[in-house]
Write an enzyme that holds these catalytic residues in place. Sequence first.
Site, PDB file in Angstrom:
ATOM      1  N   ASP A   1       0.833  -1.209   0.000  1.00 43.07           N
ATOM      2  CA  ASP A   1       0.000   0.000   0.000  1.00 43.07           C
ATOM      3  C   ASP A   1       0.870   1.263   0.000  1.00 43.07           C
ATOM      4  OD1 ASP A   1      -2.878   0.870   0.441  1.00 43.07           O
ATOM      5  OD2 ASP A   1      -1.932   1.912   2.116  1.00 43.07           O
TER       6      ASP A   1
ATOM      7  N   GLU B   1       1.766  -0.648  -5.004  1.00 45.95           N
ATOM      8  CA  GLU B   1       0.707   0.308  -5.288  1.00 45.95           C
ATOM      9  C   GLU B   1       1.365   1.678  -5.176  1.00 45.95           C
ATOM     10  OE1 GLU B   1      -3.235   2.533  -3.803  1.00 45.95           O
ATOM     11  OE2 GLU B   1      -1.462   2.246  -2.597  1.00 45.95           O
TER      12      GLU B   1
HETATM   13  C1  NOJ Z   1      -4.500   2.823  -0.888  1.00 44.98           C
HETATM   14  C2  NOJ Z   1      -5.620   1.872  -0.615  1.00 44.98           C
HETATM   15  O1  NOJ Z   1      -5.908   1.151  -1.776  1.00 44.98           O
HETATM   16  C3  NOJ Z   1      -6.777   2.707  -0.128  1.00 44.98           C
HETATM   17  O2  NOJ Z   1      -7.963   1.965  -0.063  1.00 44.98           O
HETATM   18  C4  NOJ Z   1      -6.401   3.308   1.183  1.00 44.98           C
HETATM   19  O3  NOJ Z   1      -7.444   4.178   1.611  1.00 44.98           O
HETATM   20  C5  NOJ Z   1      -5.112   4.108   1.090  1.00 44.98           C
HETATM   21  N1  NOJ Z   1      -4.097   3.430   0.366  1.00 44.98           N
HETATM   22  C6  NOJ Z   1      -4.569   4.407   2.456  1.00 44.98           C
HETATM   23  O4  NOJ Z   1      -4.084   3.224   3.031  1.00 44.98           O
END
Ligand code: NOJ
Length: 569
Positions: free
Chosen positions: A218, A292
Amino acid sequence: MTSLDTRSLLVHAPSDSDGEWWRHAVIYQVYPRSFADGSGDGVGDLPGVTSRLDHLAALGVDAVWLSPFYRSPQADAGYDVADYRDVDPLFGTLDDFDALLARAHGLGLRVVVDLVPNHTSDEHVWFRAAAASAPGSAERARYHFREGRGESGELPPNNWDSIFGGPAWTRVPDGQWYLHLFDSRQPDLNWEHPEVRAEFEDVLRFWLDRGVDGFRIDVAHGMVKAPGLPDWSGHVSMIDGSDGVDPLDRADEVTGSGNQGPMFDQDGVHDIYRAWNRVLAAYDGDRALVAEAWVEPLSRLARYVRPDEMQQAFNFAFLATPWHAPALREVIEASYATNDSVGAPTTWVMSNHDVVRHASRLGLSEPNARPNGIGRGDEQPDEQLGLRRARSASLLMLGLPGSAYLYQGEELGLPDHTDLPDDLRQDPAYFRTGGAERGRDGCRVPLPWEAGAPGLGFSPAGLTWLPQPASWTAYAADVQRGVPGSTYETYRAALVTRRADRLGTGGLTWDHTFGDDVIAFRNRDVLVVANLGSLPVALPEGAAVLLSSADLPGDGTLPADTTAWLRTR
Ligand code: NOJ
Protein backbone atom coordinates in the site's frame (compact mmCIF):
# COMPACT_ATOMS: atom_id res chain seq x y z
CA MET A 1 -2.97 12.58 -39.76
CA THR A 2 -2.52 9.63 -37.47
CA SER A 3 0.54 8.51 -35.65
CA LEU A 4 -0.09 4.91 -36.64
CA ASP A 5 2.33 4.37 -39.48
CA THR A 6 5.34 5.99 -37.93
CA ARG A 7 5.75 3.45 -35.15
CA SER A 8 7.60 0.18 -35.06
CA LEU A 9 5.08 -2.65 -35.05
CA LEU A 10 6.81 -5.00 -32.62
CA VAL A 11 6.27 -3.49 -29.20
CA HIS A 12 7.03 -6.40 -26.92
CA ALA A 13 8.73 -9.69 -27.80
CA PRO A 14 7.28 -13.03 -26.65
CA SER A 15 9.18 -15.25 -24.22
CA ASP A 16 9.94 -18.88 -24.88
CA SER A 17 9.65 -19.84 -21.25
CA ASP A 18 6.92 -18.89 -18.84
CA GLY A 19 9.26 -17.91 -16.00
CA GLU A 20 7.92 -17.08 -12.57
CA TRP A 21 4.15 -17.18 -12.01
CA TRP A 22 3.87 -13.43 -11.41
CA ARG A 23 5.13 -12.63 -14.90
CA HIS A 24 1.85 -13.72 -16.47
CA ALA A 25 -0.66 -14.31 -13.66
CA VAL A 26 -4.26 -13.14 -13.64
CA ILE A 27 -4.75 -11.93 -10.07
CA TYR A 28 -8.22 -11.46 -8.60
CA GLN A 29 -8.69 -8.84 -5.90
CA VAL A 30 -10.89 -9.95 -3.02
CA TYR A 31 -12.15 -7.10 -0.86
CA PRO A 32 -12.98 -9.24 2.18
CA ARG A 33 -15.76 -7.12 3.69
CA SER A 34 -17.75 -7.36 0.44
CA PHE A 35 -16.92 -10.73 -1.12
CA ALA A 36 -18.95 -13.23 0.91
CA ASP A 37 -20.20 -13.34 4.49
CA GLY A 38 -19.86 -16.62 6.38
CA SER A 39 -20.96 -15.42 9.85
CA GLY A 40 -24.26 -13.78 8.93
CA ASP A 41 -23.48 -10.28 10.26
CA GLY A 42 -23.70 -8.67 6.81
CA VAL A 43 -19.95 -8.05 6.57
CA GLY A 44 -17.82 -10.38 4.46
CA ASP A 45 -15.20 -12.49 6.23
CA LEU A 46 -12.45 -15.05 5.66
CA PRO A 47 -14.67 -18.15 6.03
CA GLY A 48 -16.97 -16.51 3.46
CA VAL A 49 -14.03 -16.10 1.09
CA THR A 50 -12.99 -19.73 1.60
CA SER A 51 -16.52 -20.92 0.86
CA ARG A 52 -16.49 -19.16 -2.52
CA LEU A 53 -12.95 -19.94 -3.68
CA ASP A 54 -14.26 -22.54 -6.10
CA HIS A 55 -15.89 -19.66 -8.02
CA LEU A 56 -12.41 -18.23 -8.57
CA ALA A 57 -10.89 -21.55 -9.52
CA ALA A 58 -13.71 -22.10 -12.03
CA LEU A 59 -13.21 -18.59 -13.40
CA GLY A 60 -9.63 -19.58 -14.13
CA VAL A 61 -7.58 -16.95 -12.29
CA ASP A 62 -4.11 -17.79 -11.01
CA ALA A 63 -4.00 -15.89 -7.75
CA VAL A 64 -6.06 -14.00 -5.21
CA TRP A 65 -5.05 -10.71 -3.58
CA LEU A 66 -6.81 -10.10 -0.27
CA SER A 67 -7.30 -6.51 0.85
CA PRO A 68 -6.54 -6.05 4.59
CA PHE A 69 -8.23 -8.32 7.13
CA TYR A 70 -5.92 -7.43 10.05
CA ARG A 71 -6.95 -6.08 13.44
CA SER A 72 -8.23 -2.60 12.80
CA PRO A 73 -10.81 -0.13 14.07
CA GLN A 74 -11.89 0.11 10.40
CA ALA A 75 -11.49 3.87 10.15
CA ASP A 76 -10.39 3.29 6.54
CA ALA A 77 -11.93 -0.15 5.96
CA GLY A 78 -8.89 -1.97 7.33
CA TYR A 79 -6.18 0.19 5.70
CA ASP A 80 -5.65 1.40 9.26
CA VAL A 81 -3.92 -1.55 10.88
CA ALA A 82 -3.72 -1.92 14.66
CA ASP A 83 -1.99 -5.32 14.67
CA TYR A 84 -0.18 -6.58 11.58
CA ARG A 85 0.02 -10.14 12.88
CA ASP A 86 -3.60 -10.90 13.67
CA VAL A 87 -6.98 -11.17 11.95
CA ASP A 88 -9.70 -8.76 13.00
CA PRO A 89 -12.59 -10.59 14.71
CA LEU A 90 -14.84 -8.98 12.10
CA PHE A 91 -13.15 -11.19 9.50
CA GLY A 92 -12.38 -14.30 11.58
CA THR A 93 -9.24 -15.73 13.14
CA LEU A 94 -5.72 -16.72 12.16
CA ASP A 95 -7.01 -20.30 11.90
CA ASP A 96 -9.56 -19.06 9.37
CA PHE A 97 -6.74 -17.46 7.42
CA ASP A 98 -4.74 -20.70 7.45
CA ALA A 99 -7.82 -22.61 6.24
CA LEU A 100 -8.33 -20.09 3.43
CA LEU A 101 -4.71 -20.38 2.37
CA ALA A 102 -4.79 -24.18 2.43
CA ARG A 103 -7.98 -24.30 0.38
CA ALA A 104 -6.65 -21.76 -2.13
CA HIS A 105 -3.40 -23.66 -2.54
CA GLY A 106 -5.39 -26.87 -2.88
CA LEU A 107 -7.26 -25.28 -5.78
CA GLY A 108 -4.02 -24.13 -7.37
CA LEU A 109 -4.55 -20.47 -6.44
CA ARG A 110 -1.71 -18.33 -5.07
CA VAL A 111 -2.50 -15.88 -2.29
CA VAL A 112 -1.18 -12.33 -2.04
CA VAL A 113 -1.91 -10.30 1.11
CA ASP A 114 -1.94 -6.55 1.60
CA LEU A 115 0.75 -4.78 3.61
CA VAL A 116 0.15 -1.23 4.82
CA PRO A 117 3.55 0.17 5.83
CA ASN A 118 3.11 3.93 5.28
CA HIS A 119 0.90 4.38 8.32
CA THR A 120 -0.59 2.46 11.22
CA SER A 121 -3.93 2.82 12.92
CA ASP A 122 -4.09 5.30 15.79
CA GLU A 123 -4.96 2.21 17.85
CA HIS A 124 -1.64 0.51 17.06
CA VAL A 125 0.37 -0.08 20.25
CA TRP A 126 3.15 2.19 18.93
CA PHE A 127 0.86 5.13 18.31
CA ARG A 128 -0.91 4.71 21.62
CA ALA A 129 2.46 4.82 23.33
CA ALA A 130 3.50 7.84 21.27
CA ALA A 131 0.33 9.75 22.09
CA ALA A 132 0.81 9.00 25.78
CA SER A 133 4.48 10.07 25.79
CA ALA A 134 6.12 13.45 25.92
CA PRO A 135 7.33 15.51 22.98
CA GLY A 136 10.82 14.36 22.02
CA SER A 137 10.32 10.88 23.47
CA ALA A 138 11.55 7.68 21.85
CA GLU A 139 7.92 6.63 21.40
CA ARG A 140 7.17 9.68 19.25
CA ALA A 141 10.23 9.12 17.10
CA ARG A 142 8.54 6.26 15.25
CA TYR A 143 6.04 8.74 13.79
CA HIS A 144 6.31 12.29 12.45
CA PHE A 145 5.57 14.51 15.45
CA ARG A 146 6.49 18.19 15.07
CA GLU A 147 5.92 21.53 16.76
CA GLY A 148 3.44 23.75 14.95
CA ARG A 149 4.07 27.08 13.27
CA GLY A 150 2.64 30.42 14.33
CA GLU A 151 3.10 32.30 17.59
CA SER A 152 2.02 29.46 19.81
CA GLY A 153 2.35 26.55 17.42
CA GLU A 154 -1.29 26.83 16.45
CA LEU A 155 -0.58 26.25 12.74
CA PRO A 156 0.36 22.88 11.22
CA PRO A 157 4.11 22.31 10.73
CA ASN A 158 3.77 22.50 6.95
CA ASN A 159 1.09 23.06 4.31
CA TRP A 160 0.53 19.47 3.21
CA ASP A 161 -3.03 18.30 2.60
CA SER A 162 -4.37 14.87 3.43
CA ILE A 163 -5.20 12.84 0.33
CA PHE A 164 -8.64 12.35 1.85
CA GLY A 165 -9.10 16.13 2.23
CA GLY A 166 -8.26 18.64 4.96
CA PRO A 167 -4.83 19.18 6.52
CA ALA A 168 -2.34 16.31 6.78
CA TRP A 169 -1.63 17.20 10.43
CA THR A 170 -3.59 16.73 13.64
CA ARG A 171 -2.71 18.34 16.95
CA VAL A 172 -2.45 16.37 20.18
CA PRO A 173 -3.32 17.87 23.60
CA ASP A 174 0.28 18.80 24.50
CA GLY A 175 0.42 21.01 21.39
CA GLN A 176 2.51 18.88 19.01
CA TRP A 177 1.19 17.80 15.63
CA TYR A 178 1.49 14.43 13.87
CA LEU A 179 1.52 13.76 10.15
CA HIS A 180 -1.10 11.68 8.38
CA LEU A 181 -1.20 11.64 4.59
CA PHE A 182 -4.62 9.96 4.85
CA ASP A 183 -7.16 10.01 7.69
CA SER A 184 -6.25 11.46 11.09
CA ARG A 185 -6.62 7.92 12.41
CA GLN A 186 -3.79 6.77 10.07
CA PRO A 187 -0.58 8.35 11.45
CA ASP A 188 2.41 8.09 9.08
CA LEU A 189 5.34 6.05 10.31
CA ASN A 190 8.86 7.48 10.32
CA TRP A 191 10.77 5.19 7.98
CA GLU A 192 14.11 6.74 8.98
CA HIS A 193 13.68 4.86 12.27
CA PRO A 194 15.51 1.49 12.34
CA GLU A 195 12.82 -0.11 14.52
CA VAL A 196 10.21 0.63 11.87
CA ARG A 197 12.31 -1.05 9.20
CA ALA A 198 13.03 -4.07 11.39
CA GLU A 199 9.39 -4.44 12.38
CA PHE A 200 8.12 -4.62 8.83
CA GLU A 201 10.74 -7.12 7.75
CA ASP A 202 9.52 -9.23 10.63
CA VAL A 203 5.89 -8.80 9.59
CA LEU A 204 6.82 -9.96 6.09
CA ARG A 205 8.41 -13.08 7.57
CA PHE A 206 5.37 -13.72 9.76
CA TRP A 207 3.12 -14.07 6.68
CA LEU A 208 5.78 -15.72 4.50
CA ASP A 209 6.19 -18.38 7.19
CA ARG A 210 2.43 -18.99 7.06
CA GLY A 211 2.80 -19.60 3.33
CA VAL A 212 1.60 -16.49 1.49
CA ASP A 213 2.83 -16.08 -2.08
CA GLY A 214 3.28 -12.34 -2.02
CA PHE A 215 2.34 -8.88 -0.80
CA ARG A 216 0.59 -5.91 -2.32
CA ILE A 217 2.33 -2.88 -0.85
CA ASP A 218 0.00 0.00 0.00
CA VAL A 219 1.20 3.52 -0.90
CA ALA A 220 4.57 2.05 -1.84
CA HIS A 221 5.88 5.45 -2.97
CA GLY A 222 5.03 7.25 0.27
CA MET A 223 7.12 5.91 3.10
CA VAL A 224 10.14 8.19 2.76
CA LYS A 225 9.59 11.94 2.98
CA ALA A 226 11.96 14.69 1.86
CA PRO A 227 14.22 15.89 4.72
CA GLY A 228 12.69 18.80 6.61
CA LEU A 229 9.18 18.07 5.28
CA PRO A 230 9.20 21.22 3.12
CA ASP A 231 6.03 23.05 2.07
CA TRP A 232 4.57 22.05 -1.27
CA SER A 233 1.84 23.70 -3.22
CA GLY A 234 0.91 20.80 -5.51
CA HIS A 235 -2.10 18.59 -5.12
CA VAL A 236 -2.32 14.83 -5.42
CA SER A 237 -5.32 12.58 -5.77
CA MET A 238 -5.66 8.85 -5.32
CA ILE A 239 -4.50 6.32 -7.89
CA ASP A 240 -2.60 8.28 -10.48
CA GLY A 241 -1.39 11.20 -8.41
CA SER A 242 -2.99 13.30 -11.09
CA ASP A 243 -2.82 17.05 -10.88
CA GLY A 244 -6.07 17.49 -12.76
CA VAL A 245 -4.44 17.77 -16.20
CA ASP A 246 -6.42 16.04 -18.94
CA PRO A 247 -4.44 12.87 -19.68
CA LEU A 248 -4.74 13.54 -23.40
CA ASP A 249 -2.98 16.85 -22.93
CA ARG A 250 -0.34 15.58 -20.60
CA ALA A 251 2.93 15.91 -22.47
CA ASP A 252 4.98 14.48 -19.63
CA GLU A 253 2.83 11.35 -19.31
CA VAL A 254 5.39 9.26 -21.09
CA THR A 255 8.58 11.23 -21.13
CA GLY A 256 8.67 13.89 -18.48
CA SER A 257 9.77 13.83 -14.90
CA GLY A 258 6.89 13.41 -12.54
CA ASN A 259 8.18 13.55 -9.00
CA GLN A 260 5.11 14.63 -7.10
CA GLY A 261 6.29 16.51 -4.15
CA PRO A 262 8.23 15.91 -0.94
CA MET A 263 5.93 13.19 0.38
CA PHE A 264 6.09 10.86 -2.62
CA ASP A 265 8.50 8.91 -4.78
CA GLN A 266 11.63 9.86 -2.87
CA ASP A 267 14.71 7.92 -3.91
CA GLY A 268 15.09 6.53 -0.39
CA VAL A 269 12.08 4.22 -0.75
CA HIS A 270 14.10 1.98 -3.02
CA ASP A 271 16.44 0.94 -0.20
CA ILE A 272 13.40 -0.46 1.59
CA TYR A 273 12.40 -2.56 -1.40
CA ARG A 274 15.92 -3.84 -1.92
CA ALA A 275 15.88 -5.05 1.67
CA TRP A 276 12.45 -6.65 1.23
CA ASN A 277 13.57 -8.33 -1.98
CA ARG A 278 16.26 -10.04 0.08
CA VAL A 279 13.72 -11.10 2.72
CA LEU A 280 11.55 -12.77 0.07
CA ALA A 281 14.51 -14.32 -1.73
CA ALA A 282 15.25 -16.42 1.36
CA TYR A 283 11.96 -18.25 0.76
CA ASP A 284 11.13 -20.80 -1.91
CA GLY A 285 8.39 -20.52 -4.51
CA ASP A 286 8.90 -17.18 -6.26
CA ARG A 287 7.21 -14.96 -3.69
CA ALA A 288 6.37 -11.54 -5.03
CA LEU A 289 5.92 -7.88 -4.07
CA VAL A 290 3.57 -5.63 -6.00
CA ALA A 291 3.74 -1.86 -5.67
CA GLU A 292 0.71 0.31 -5.29
CA ALA A 293 2.53 3.48 -6.30
CA TRP A 294 0.84 6.44 -7.93
CA VAL A 295 3.93 7.59 -9.67
CA GLU A 296 4.24 9.35 -12.99
CA PRO A 297 5.63 9.03 -15.56
CA LEU A 298 5.94 5.29 -16.18
CA SER A 299 9.74 5.55 -16.28
CA ARG A 300 9.69 6.54 -12.57
CA LEU A 301 7.33 3.67 -11.80
CA ALA A 302 9.67 1.19 -13.50
CA ARG A 303 12.28 1.99 -10.84
CA TYR A 304 10.11 0.10 -8.32
CA VAL A 305 10.41 -3.10 -10.34
CA ARG A 306 14.13 -3.15 -11.01
CA PRO A 307 15.56 -6.67 -10.69
CA ASP A 308 16.53 -6.26 -7.02
CA GLU A 309 13.32 -4.52 -5.88
CA MET A 310 9.66 -5.48 -6.36
CA GLN A 311 8.28 -7.91 -8.91
CA GLN A 312 5.30 -5.91 -10.17
CA ALA A 313 3.71 -2.47 -9.96
CA PHE A 314 0.08 -1.63 -10.69
CA ASN A 315 -0.28 0.14 -14.00
CA PHE A 316 -2.53 3.03 -13.00
CA ALA A 317 -1.56 4.97 -16.12
CA PHE A 318 -3.53 2.34 -18.06
CA LEU A 319 -6.50 2.51 -15.68
CA ALA A 320 -6.52 6.30 -15.92
CA THR A 321 -6.43 6.43 -19.71
CA PRO A 322 -9.75 7.32 -21.35
CA TRP A 323 -11.61 5.07 -23.80
CA HIS A 324 -9.68 6.51 -26.71
CA ALA A 325 -7.66 4.32 -29.05
CA PRO A 326 -4.62 6.58 -29.67
CA ALA A 327 -4.26 7.32 -25.95
CA LEU A 328 -4.53 3.65 -25.02
CA ARG A 329 -2.05 2.61 -27.71
CA GLU A 330 0.35 5.18 -26.36
CA VAL A 331 0.10 4.00 -22.77
CA ILE A 332 0.38 0.35 -23.82
CA GLU A 333 3.58 1.09 -25.76
CA ALA A 334 5.05 3.17 -22.97
CA SER A 335 4.21 0.47 -20.44
CA TYR A 336 6.13 -2.20 -22.33
CA ALA A 337 9.02 0.12 -23.13
CA THR A 338 9.57 1.05 -19.51
CA ASN A 339 8.97 -2.35 -17.91
CA ASP A 340 10.96 -4.21 -20.55
CA SER A 341 13.88 -1.89 -19.88
CA VAL A 342 14.14 -3.32 -16.35
CA GLY A 343 13.05 -6.88 -17.17
CA ALA A 344 9.75 -6.62 -15.25
CA PRO A 345 6.34 -7.80 -16.40
CA THR A 346 3.83 -5.14 -17.35
CA THR A 347 0.60 -5.27 -15.37
CA TRP A 348 -2.91 -4.23 -16.38
CA VAL A 349 -5.82 -3.10 -14.24
CA MET A 350 -9.16 -1.42 -14.91
CA SER A 351 -10.92 -1.48 -11.53
CA ASN A 352 -10.20 -1.79 -7.83
CA HIS A 353 -11.67 -0.81 -4.47
CA ASP A 354 -10.54 2.83 -4.82
CA VAL A 355 -12.10 3.79 -8.16
CA VAL A 356 -15.52 3.82 -9.80
CA ARG A 357 -15.86 0.43 -11.50
CA HIS A 358 -15.02 0.56 -15.20
CA ALA A 359 -18.54 -0.57 -16.14
CA SER A 360 -19.78 2.70 -14.63
CA ARG A 361 -16.86 4.98 -15.59
CA LEU A 362 -17.17 4.05 -19.24
CA GLY A 363 -20.90 4.80 -19.23
CA LEU A 364 -20.42 8.49 -18.40
CA SER A 365 -20.92 11.06 -21.14
CA GLU A 366 -17.45 12.52 -20.66
CA PRO A 367 -14.99 9.86 -21.90
CA ASN A 368 -12.19 11.19 -19.65
CA ALA A 369 -14.32 11.19 -16.51
CA ARG A 370 -12.85 9.56 -13.45
CA PRO A 371 -14.93 10.94 -10.57
CA ASN A 372 -14.10 10.05 -6.97
CA GLY A 373 -17.42 8.26 -6.58
CA ILE A 374 -20.86 8.84 -8.07
CA GLY A 375 -23.94 9.58 -5.99
CA ARG A 376 -27.47 10.94 -6.00
CA GLY A 377 -27.72 14.13 -7.98
CA ASP A 378 -24.62 13.33 -10.08
CA GLU A 379 -24.80 12.33 -13.71
CA GLN A 380 -25.86 8.67 -13.76
CA PRO A 381 -23.88 6.41 -16.12
CA ASP A 382 -25.55 4.81 -19.11
CA GLU A 383 -25.51 1.27 -17.70
CA GLN A 384 -25.83 -0.54 -21.04
CA LEU A 385 -23.13 1.50 -22.76
CA GLY A 386 -20.88 1.19 -19.73
CA LEU A 387 -21.24 -2.59 -19.66
CA ARG A 388 -20.67 -2.89 -23.39
CA ARG A 389 -17.48 -0.84 -23.18
CA ALA A 390 -16.34 -2.53 -19.98
CA ARG A 391 -16.58 -5.96 -21.60
CA SER A 392 -14.71 -4.67 -24.61
CA ALA A 393 -12.02 -3.09 -22.42
CA SER A 394 -11.64 -6.26 -20.37
CA LEU A 395 -11.15 -8.46 -23.43
CA LEU A 396 -8.61 -5.96 -24.71
CA MET A 397 -6.79 -6.08 -21.38
CA LEU A 398 -6.85 -9.87 -21.06
CA GLY A 399 -5.33 -10.21 -24.54
CA LEU A 400 -2.26 -8.21 -23.52
CA PRO A 401 0.93 -9.98 -22.46
CA GLY A 402 1.86 -9.50 -18.81
CA SER A 403 -0.11 -9.87 -15.61
CA ALA A 404 -3.71 -8.69 -15.23
CA TYR A 405 -5.64 -7.68 -12.12
CA LEU A 406 -9.39 -8.23 -11.82
CA TYR A 407 -11.47 -6.56 -9.12
CA GLN A 408 -14.13 -8.76 -7.55
CA GLY A 409 -17.41 -8.58 -9.44
CA GLU A 410 -16.01 -7.21 -12.67
CA GLU A 411 -16.31 -10.74 -14.05
CA LEU A 412 -20.06 -10.26 -13.51
CA GLY A 413 -20.02 -6.87 -15.26
CA LEU A 414 -21.06 -5.08 -12.07
CA PRO A 415 -21.62 -1.33 -12.16
CA ASP A 416 -21.02 0.81 -9.08
CA HIS A 417 -23.88 1.64 -6.77
CA THR A 418 -24.30 5.17 -8.14
CA ASP A 419 -27.43 6.03 -6.17
CA LEU A 420 -26.28 5.20 -2.66
CA PRO A 421 -27.89 7.48 -0.05
CA ASP A 422 -25.16 9.71 1.35
CA ASP A 423 -26.15 8.91 4.94
CA LEU A 424 -25.01 5.31 4.39
CA ARG A 425 -21.56 6.28 3.20
CA GLN A 426 -18.55 5.13 5.23
CA ASP A 427 -15.50 6.24 3.26
CA PRO A 428 -13.44 8.80 5.25
CA ALA A 429 -12.77 10.62 1.96
CA TYR A 430 -16.48 11.52 1.82
CA PHE A 431 -16.41 13.02 5.30
CA ARG A 432 -13.02 14.74 5.07
CA THR A 433 -14.01 16.51 1.85
CA GLY A 434 -17.34 17.55 3.33
CA GLY A 435 -19.09 15.47 0.67
CA ALA A 436 -17.30 17.12 -2.27
CA GLU A 437 -16.02 13.63 -3.09
CA ARG A 438 -18.65 10.90 -2.84
CA GLY A 439 -15.88 8.48 -2.02
CA ARG A 440 -15.38 4.82 -2.72
CA ASP A 441 -18.37 3.09 -1.16
CA GLY A 442 -20.09 2.68 -4.54
CA CYS A 443 -17.49 0.16 -5.74
CA ARG A 444 -17.42 -1.70 -2.41
CA VAL A 445 -20.98 -3.03 -2.30
CA PRO A 446 -21.40 -6.73 -1.28
CA LEU A 447 -21.37 -9.11 -4.25
CA PRO A 448 -24.50 -10.70 -5.76
CA TRP A 449 -24.17 -14.48 -5.74
CA GLU A 450 -27.76 -15.75 -6.05
CA ALA A 451 -30.49 -13.75 -7.79
CA GLY A 452 -33.33 -15.28 -5.77
CA ALA A 453 -31.83 -15.10 -2.28
CA PRO A 454 -32.18 -12.26 0.26
CA GLY A 455 -29.20 -9.94 -0.04
CA LEU A 456 -28.49 -11.74 -3.34
CA GLY A 457 -26.88 -14.59 -1.42
CA PHE A 458 -24.05 -12.49 0.06
CA SER A 459 -24.83 -13.51 3.63
CA PRO A 460 -26.72 -16.44 5.15
CA ALA A 461 -28.81 -13.88 7.05
CA GLY A 462 -29.60 -11.85 3.94
CA LEU A 463 -27.81 -8.81 5.42
CA THR A 464 -25.40 -6.55 3.52
CA TRP A 465 -23.36 -3.76 5.14
CA LEU A 466 -24.20 -1.53 2.17
CA PRO A 467 -27.39 -1.94 0.13
CA GLN A 468 -27.11 -3.51 -3.31
CA PRO A 469 -28.56 -1.67 -6.34
CA ALA A 470 -31.86 -3.10 -7.64
CA SER A 471 -30.32 -3.81 -11.04
CA TRP A 472 -27.82 -6.26 -9.53
CA THR A 473 -30.30 -9.16 -9.55
CA ALA A 474 -29.59 -9.49 -13.26
CA TYR A 475 -25.84 -9.67 -12.59
CA ALA A 476 -25.89 -12.42 -9.93
CA ALA A 477 -23.30 -15.15 -10.45
CA ASP A 478 -25.89 -17.93 -10.56
CA VAL A 479 -27.81 -16.39 -13.46
CA GLN A 480 -24.63 -16.01 -15.52
CA ARG A 481 -22.97 -19.39 -14.98
CA GLY A 482 -23.38 -21.64 -18.02
CA VAL A 483 -25.02 -18.88 -20.07
CA PRO A 484 -23.03 -18.40 -23.28
CA GLY A 485 -22.18 -14.77 -23.85
CA SER A 486 -22.77 -13.73 -20.23
CA THR A 487 -20.05 -11.50 -18.84
CA TYR A 488 -18.93 -14.28 -16.49
CA GLU A 489 -18.69 -16.86 -19.29
CA THR A 490 -16.88 -14.37 -21.52
CA TYR A 491 -14.24 -13.75 -18.84
CA ARG A 492 -13.96 -17.50 -18.23
CA ALA A 493 -13.51 -18.27 -21.92
CA ALA A 494 -10.92 -15.50 -22.22
CA LEU A 495 -8.95 -16.94 -19.31
CA VAL A 496 -9.07 -20.44 -20.79
CA THR A 497 -7.66 -19.19 -24.09
CA ARG A 498 -5.18 -16.90 -22.37
CA ARG A 499 -3.77 -19.86 -20.47
CA ALA A 500 -3.90 -22.40 -23.33
CA ASP A 501 -2.27 -19.99 -25.78
CA ARG A 502 0.21 -18.66 -23.21
CA LEU A 503 -0.83 -15.09 -23.96
CA GLY A 504 0.55 -13.84 -20.64
CA THR A 505 4.11 -14.49 -21.82
CA GLY A 506 3.34 -13.71 -25.43
CA GLY A 507 4.34 -10.67 -27.45
CA LEU A 508 2.60 -7.63 -28.88
CA THR A 509 2.80 -6.63 -32.51
CA TRP A 510 0.51 -3.85 -33.68
CA ASP A 511 -1.74 -4.38 -36.65
CA HIS A 512 -2.50 -0.89 -37.95
CA THR A 513 -4.67 -1.96 -40.87
CA PHE A 514 -7.96 -1.17 -39.11
CA GLY A 515 -7.51 2.58 -38.68
CA ASP A 516 -6.89 5.02 -35.88
CA ASP A 517 -9.95 4.17 -33.77
CA VAL A 518 -9.15 0.49 -33.56
CA ILE A 519 -6.59 -1.11 -31.27
CA ALA A 520 -5.41 -4.29 -32.96
CA PHE A 521 -2.45 -6.45 -32.08
CA ARG A 522 -1.14 -9.93 -32.51
CA ASN A 523 -0.18 -11.94 -29.43
CA ARG A 524 1.17 -15.37 -30.47
CA ASP A 525 -1.56 -16.84 -32.73
CA VAL A 526 -4.33 -14.57 -31.53
CA LEU A 527 -5.30 -11.28 -33.17
CA VAL A 528 -7.04 -8.97 -30.69
CA VAL A 529 -9.18 -6.28 -32.33
CA ALA A 530 -10.93 -3.63 -30.22
CA ASN A 531 -13.14 -1.14 -32.02
CA LEU A 532 -13.27 2.07 -29.99
CA GLY A 533 -14.73 4.07 -32.87
CA SER A 534 -18.36 4.71 -33.66
CA LEU A 535 -18.60 2.75 -36.93
CA PRO A 536 -18.30 -1.00 -37.58
CA VAL A 537 -15.01 -2.20 -39.08
CA ALA A 538 -14.45 -5.18 -41.39
CA LEU A 539 -12.66 -8.16 -39.84
CA PRO A 540 -10.14 -10.10 -41.93
CA GLU A 541 -11.91 -12.48 -44.25
CA GLY A 542 -12.11 -16.06 -43.09
CA ALA A 543 -10.70 -15.32 -39.61
CA ALA A 544 -12.04 -17.66 -36.95
CA VAL A 545 -13.59 -15.70 -34.09
CA LEU A 546 -12.53 -17.22 -30.77
CA LEU A 547 -14.34 -14.75 -28.54
CA SER A 548 -16.13 -11.47 -28.70
CA SER A 549 -17.24 -9.02 -26.04
CA ALA A 550 -20.68 -8.64 -27.70
CA ASP A 551 -22.66 -10.57 -30.30
CA LEU A 552 -21.27 -10.08 -33.79
CA PRO A 553 -23.74 -9.29 -36.58
CA GLY A 554 -22.52 -12.16 -38.78
CA ASP A 555 -21.63 -9.95 -41.74
CA GLY A 556 -17.91 -10.03 -41.07
CA THR A 557 -17.84 -6.72 -39.23
CA LEU A 558 -16.92 -5.75 -35.68
CA PRO A 559 -19.38 -3.24 -34.19
CA ALA A 560 -18.42 -0.17 -32.18
CA ASP A 561 -17.30 -0.70 -28.57
CA THR A 562 -16.60 -4.37 -29.21
CA THR A 563 -13.47 -6.49 -28.94
CA ALA A 564 -12.90 -9.80 -30.73
CA TRP A 565 -10.16 -12.38 -30.44
CA LEU A 566 -9.41 -14.06 -33.77
CA ARG A 567 -7.33 -17.11 -34.53
CA THR A 568 -4.70 -16.18 -37.04
CA ARG A 569 -3.36 -19.60 -37.84
C1 NOJ B 1 -4.50 2.82 -0.89
C2 NOJ B 1 -5.62 1.87 -0.62
O1 NOJ B 1 -5.91 1.15 -1.78
C3 NOJ B 1 -6.78 2.71 -0.13
O2 NOJ B 1 -7.96 1.96 -0.06
C4 NOJ B 1 -6.40 3.31 1.18
O3 NOJ B 1 -7.44 4.18 1.61
C5 NOJ B 1 -5.11 4.11 1.09
N1 NOJ B 1 -4.10 3.43 0.37
C6 NOJ B 1 -4.57 4.41 2.46
O4 NOJ B 1 -4.08 3.22 3.03
